[in-house]
Design an enzyme around this catalytic site. Structure first.
Site, PDB file in Angstrom:
ATOM      1  N   ARG A  18      14.408 -14.790  -6.070  1.00 59.37           N
ATOM      2  CA  ARG A  18      15.739 -15.227  -5.630  1.00 59.37           C
ATOM      3  C   ARG A  18      15.743 -16.677  -5.177  1.00 59.37           C
ATOM      4  O   ARG A  18      16.790 -17.339  -5.185  1.00 59.37           O
ATOM      5  CB  ARG A  18      16.273 -14.288  -4.535  1.00 59.37           C
ATOM      6  N   GLU A  53       1.259  -6.223   4.027  1.00 61.08           N
ATOM      7  CA  GLU A  53       0.998  -5.140   4.983  1.00 61.08           C
ATOM      8  C   GLU A  53      -0.086  -4.211   4.408  1.00 61.08           C
ATOM      9  O   GLU A  53      -1.011  -3.805   5.103  1.00 61.08           O
ATOM     10  CB  GLU A  53       2.303  -4.384   5.214  1.00 61.08           C
TER      11      GLU A  53
HETATM   12  P1  AMP Z   1       7.976 -12.623   3.979  1.00 62.57           P
HETATM   13  O1  AMP Z   1       6.768 -13.031   3.197  1.00 62.57           O
HETATM   14  O2  AMP Z   1       7.745 -11.423   4.844  1.00 62.57           O
HETATM   15  O3  AMP Z   1       8.566 -13.794   4.779  1.00 62.57           O
HETATM   16  O4  AMP Z   1       9.071 -12.151   2.945  1.00 62.57           O
HETATM   17  C1  AMP Z   1       9.771 -13.069   2.227  1.00 62.57           C
HETATM   18  C2  AMP Z   1      10.087 -12.602   0.842  1.00 62.57           C
HETATM   19  O5  AMP Z   1      10.359 -11.206   0.744  1.00 62.57           O
HETATM   20  C3  AMP Z   1      11.322 -13.316   0.362  1.00 62.57           C
HETATM   21  O6  AMP Z   1      11.033 -13.764  -0.949  1.00 62.57           O
HETATM   22  C4  AMP Z   1      12.425 -12.287   0.397  1.00 62.57           C
HETATM   23  O7  AMP Z   1      13.119 -12.329  -0.809  1.00 62.57           O
HETATM   24  C5  AMP Z   1      11.749 -10.950   0.563  1.00 62.57           C
HETATM   25  N1  AMP Z   1      12.170 -10.190   1.763  1.00 62.57           N
HETATM   26  C6  AMP Z   1      11.403  -9.861   2.827  1.00 62.57           C
HETATM   27  N2  AMP Z   1      12.062  -9.115   3.708  1.00 62.57           N
HETATM   28  C7  AMP Z   1      13.299  -8.970   3.215  1.00 62.57           C
HETATM   29  C8  AMP Z   1      14.484  -8.304   3.693  1.00 62.57           C
HETATM   30  N3  AMP Z   1      14.512  -7.625   4.841  1.00 62.57           N
HETATM   31  N4  AMP Z   1      15.592  -8.377   2.928  1.00 62.57           N
HETATM   32  C9  AMP Z   1      15.574  -9.040   1.759  1.00 62.57           C
HETATM   33  N5  AMP Z   1      14.502  -9.688   1.263  1.00 62.57           N
HETATM   34  C10 AMP Z   1      13.378  -9.652   1.982  1.00 62.57           C
END
Ligand code: AMP
Length: 173
Positions: free
Chosen positions: A59, A96
């Site tokens: 995205r 995780e």
């Molecule tokens: P993170 O590595 O945990 O910061 O997750 C970021 C990536 O996961 C981004 O590319 C988001 O598109 C997706 N993502 C993580 N958590 C969510 C959420 N609660 N809602 C939508 N997309 C998420």
């Protein structure tokens, strides 16, 4: 008129139990809200003198391309393994359960370029910190910051990006 925040939708327990998934589809499909998103990001970054905006799969690509067009700079792709042709640099990161990796083509960025990272959501920060490390390790560029549509503040992803300027259009708990 709905705010940008109102144009998002929360889908409980997707893609697995316990995750409150922030669905950006309603915002993207609204001409008013998508335009407001890109125009607001443009205003925020217009003095950054950017050469490239690096979007994180998938995205992040939507915002990288539109913002690069608006600012008159280039855009480059940070992808999951096996998607980019030719020689690539890779950076793995922990999830995780298990691990994943991000890749960039070795000629994606040129020395001295000013680069902005972009993704839709900052959650735990694992993905963007891997992208940061990938660029820092392999390219002699100036990473001016990381920008997001939405930051989930309770997950404290910013703490993983302490040495980077981080901006989010919308912040929720
Ligand atoms: P993170 O590595 O945990 O910061 O997750 C970021 C990536 O996961 C981004 O590319 C988001 O598109 C997706 N993502 C993580 N958590 C969510 C959420 N609660 N809602 C939508 N997309 C998420």
């Amino acid at each position: 008129m709905k705010t940008l925040h109102d144009a998002l939708r929360t889908i409980p327990d997707f893609p697995k139990p316990g995750i409150q998934f922030k669905d950006i589809a309603p915002l993207l499909s609204s001409p008013h809200h998508f335009n407001e998103t890109i125009e607001t990001l443009k205003t925020h970054h217009q003095n950054d003198q950017l050469d490239q905006i690096a979007g994180i799969e998938s995205r992040g690509f939507l915002f990288a391309a539109a913002l690069a067009y608006a600012l008159g700079c280039g855009t480059t792709l940070i992808r999951k393994p096996g998607k980019l042709p030719g020689t690539v640099h890779q950076q793995s990161y922990d999830l995780e359960y298990g691990s994943d990796a991000l890749e960039m083509q070795t000629d994606a960025l040129q020395s001295g370029q000013r680069v902005l990272l972009i993704d839709d959501v900052l959650a735990t920060g694992g993905t963007v910190s891997a992208a940061h490390k990938l660029i820092q390790t392999h390219f002699d560029v100036e990473l001016v910051g990381a920008t997001f549509l939405l930051e989930l503040t309770s997950l404290n992803g910013r703490s993983k990006l302490a040495d980077l300027s981080v901006h989010a259009l919308i912040q929720v708990d």
